[in-house]
Design an enzyme around this catalytic site. Structure first.
Site, PDB file in Angstrom:
ATOM      1  CG  HIS A  61      -1.849  -1.131   1.293  1.00  0.00           C
ATOM      2  ND1 HIS A  61      -2.982  -1.210   0.514  1.00  0.00           N
ATOM      3  CD2 HIS A  61      -1.809  -2.275   2.025  1.00  0.00           C
ATOM      4  CE1 HIS A  61      -3.614  -2.358   0.775  1.00  0.00           C
ATOM      5  NE2 HIS A  61      -2.914  -3.009   1.677  1.00  0.00           N
ATOM      6  CD  GLU A 133      -6.155  -5.565   1.405  1.00  0.00           C
ATOM      7  OE1 GLU A 133      -6.205  -6.380   2.335  1.00  0.00           O
ATOM      8  OE2 GLU A 133      -5.228  -4.729   1.294  1.00  0.00           O
ATOM      9  CG  HIS A 199     -10.166  -7.683   4.329  1.00  0.00           C
ATOM     10  ND1 HIS A 199      -9.911  -7.078   5.541  1.00  0.00           N
ATOM     11  CD2 HIS A 199      -9.053  -7.489   3.580  1.00  0.00           C
ATOM     12  CE1 HIS A 199      -8.706  -6.526   5.514  1.00  0.00           C
ATOM     13  NE2 HIS A 199      -8.160  -6.768   4.339  1.00  0.00           N
ATOM     14  CG  HIS A 220      -3.912 -10.214   4.493  1.00  0.00           C
ATOM     15  ND1 HIS A 220      -5.203 -10.543   4.863  1.00  0.00           N
ATOM     16  CD2 HIS A 220      -3.937  -8.890   4.186  1.00  0.00           C
ATOM     17  CE1 HIS A 220      -5.960  -9.478   4.794  1.00  0.00           C
ATOM     18  NE2 HIS A 220      -5.221  -8.465   4.374  1.00  0.00           N
ATOM     19  NE  ARG A 231     -18.761 -28.665  17.246  1.00  0.00           N
ATOM     20  CZ  ARG A 231     -18.126 -28.719  18.424  1.00  0.00           C
ATOM     21  NH1 ARG A 231     -17.347 -29.756  18.712  1.00  0.00           N
ATOM     22  NH2 ARG A 231     -18.256 -27.740  19.299  1.00  0.00           N
ATOM     23  CG  ASP A 278      -1.045  -5.776   4.174  1.00  0.00           C
ATOM     24  OD1 ASP A 278      -1.537  -4.986   3.340  1.00  0.00           O
ATOM     25  OD2 ASP A 278      -1.643  -6.116   5.211  1.00  0.00           O
ATOM     26  CB  ALA A 312      -3.407  -0.355  10.470  1.00  0.00           C
TER      27      ALA A 312
END
Length: 388
Positions: A61, A133, A199, A220, A231, A278, A312
């Site tokens: 980024h 993203e 995400h 990621h 489960r 990232d 972040a």
């Protein structure tokens, strides 16, 4: 670009190691690689060093104050110049969730930066395209994405991004359970754009459906995803199982415990792992307060977090990731594969990620301590610290 001769003590590729080697680059492309031929002659001398394929960062980024979401081509080019200091010879600028108009602006900026980089001799890392993203992600797993701009999936919007980037849109991260997302996976893939799952709070079955429809990458892995339960295996187990999926790992040992990094690589195999940074604009700068997608980010001891404690992005660089993963016991050939060839293959980027005839003459030069000493793009040395 003409002709360049490069001598290397060792050339470490994803598949083999050559000693006392010579690499010939013509017009930016590797023309010949010869083992045992590096004893004499004029050229660029790396006889005391290790030459590997150029490192590729396909999820980044920002760095050193430059931010992809600024929508400025100058920021993309600033990243290009900064990244070579860390051995990165190609990168895919990545956005965070933002309003539609802002993302269109970023698409145009990446296209402009690509054109400018392509004019004249190489000045920094290659601009390889764009990664969106979001914004089609799950608010429950937003991480450091701005919830104000998260929205339902829209193929109409994707087409606008694709056109605004002049076809340089390489990848989009989405959550398959978001309304409309599963329906557009196949259509986005048909454009040649990689669909990466992330995400997301998707269950196992939904994740498998997305892969069957064309998703081929995981954003990621483990981070900003439903946790694994015996489960309720969820997205993570589906992505680990699906052989067609490349998985991103942030190997800063903050996002993931070292044992988890080692487990993931051993489980899926080195052919499917893509190491990414990232990283955000705070990377390479002092601790302090920064911004990501309109949200305040607080960096302390190199760790970037929101006020609520959520991670972040990172301040990781891929030369550090290389050293970290090597310390886990993986051989250098395999680490190189996860930093070069796999990122290229995962995005369909031809002629990148190896040292062989027909590939771009892009190399990262390391010393025996795995520290970056130089970077070469198209046969041109664009960074060197060998005198230091």
């Amino acid at each position: 670009m003409g002709r360049a001769i490069i001598y290397a003590g060792r050339v470490v590729t994803p598949f083999t190691t050559l000693r006392n080697a010579l690499i010939e680059v013509r017009d930016g492309i590797v023309a010949d690689v010869c083992e045992g031929c590096g004893s004499a002659g004029s050229g660029i001398n790396y006889r005391d060093y290790i030459v590997i394929p150029g490192i590729l960062d396909t999820h980044i980024h920002g760095i050193k104050g430059f931010d992809v979401n600024s929508g400025r081509a100058s920021d993309i080019l600033g990243m290009s110049r900064s990244l070579v200091e860390h051995g990165v010879t190609g990168f895919v600028p990545s956005t965070v969730t933002a309003p539609h108009d802002e993302l269109v602006k970023v698409c145009r900026a990446v296209s402009e930066a690509f054109k400018e980089w392509s004019t004249g001799a190489p000045q920094g890392a290659r601009v390889l395209g764009l990664h969106l993203e979001g914004p089609y992600i799950n608010p429950e797993k937003k991480g450091a994405q701005n919830p104000e701009f998260i929205r339902e999936a829209s193929f109409k919007e994707v087409l606008e991004y694709f056109k605004a980037s002049n076809g340089l849109l390489r990848m989009i991260t989405l959550a398959p359970e978001v309304k409309g997302a599963l329906e557009i996976v196949g259509r986005v893939s048909a454009l040649g754009v990689v669909v990466s799952l992330g995400h997301s709070n998707a269950d196992y079955e939904t994740a498998v459906k997305a892969v069957r429809r064309g998703a081929t990458r995981a954003t990621h892995l483990f981070n900003a995803m439903r946790a694994v339960h015996h489960r309720d295996p969820g997205l993570v187990v589906a992505l680990l199982e699906e052989q067609a999926v490349y998985i991103e790992l942030i190997a800063d040992f903050i996002h993931l415990h070292p044992a988890v990094v080692r487990f993931a690589i051993r489980h899926v195999g080195v052919d499917r792992v893509v190491l990414v940074s990232d990283s955000i604009s705070a990377t390479g700068l002092p601790d302090g307060t920064y911004s990501l997608g309109g949200l305040k980010v607080y960096v302390s001891s190199g760790v970037a977090r929101l006020a609520n404690g959520s991670l972040a992005g990172s301040t990781l660089t891929l030369d550090r990731a290389l050293a970290n993963v090597a310390k886990l016991g993986f051989n250098l050939n395999d680490v190189v594969k996860m930093l070069s060839l796999n990122p290229a293959r995962s995005l369909g980027l031809a002629k990148l990620g190896d040292v062989r005839p027909g590939y771009y003459g892009d190399f990262t030069v390391l010393n025996d301590d795995l520290r970056v000493k130089a970077a070469i793009v198209g046969g041109v040395e664009v960074y060197s610290s060998r005198a230091g």
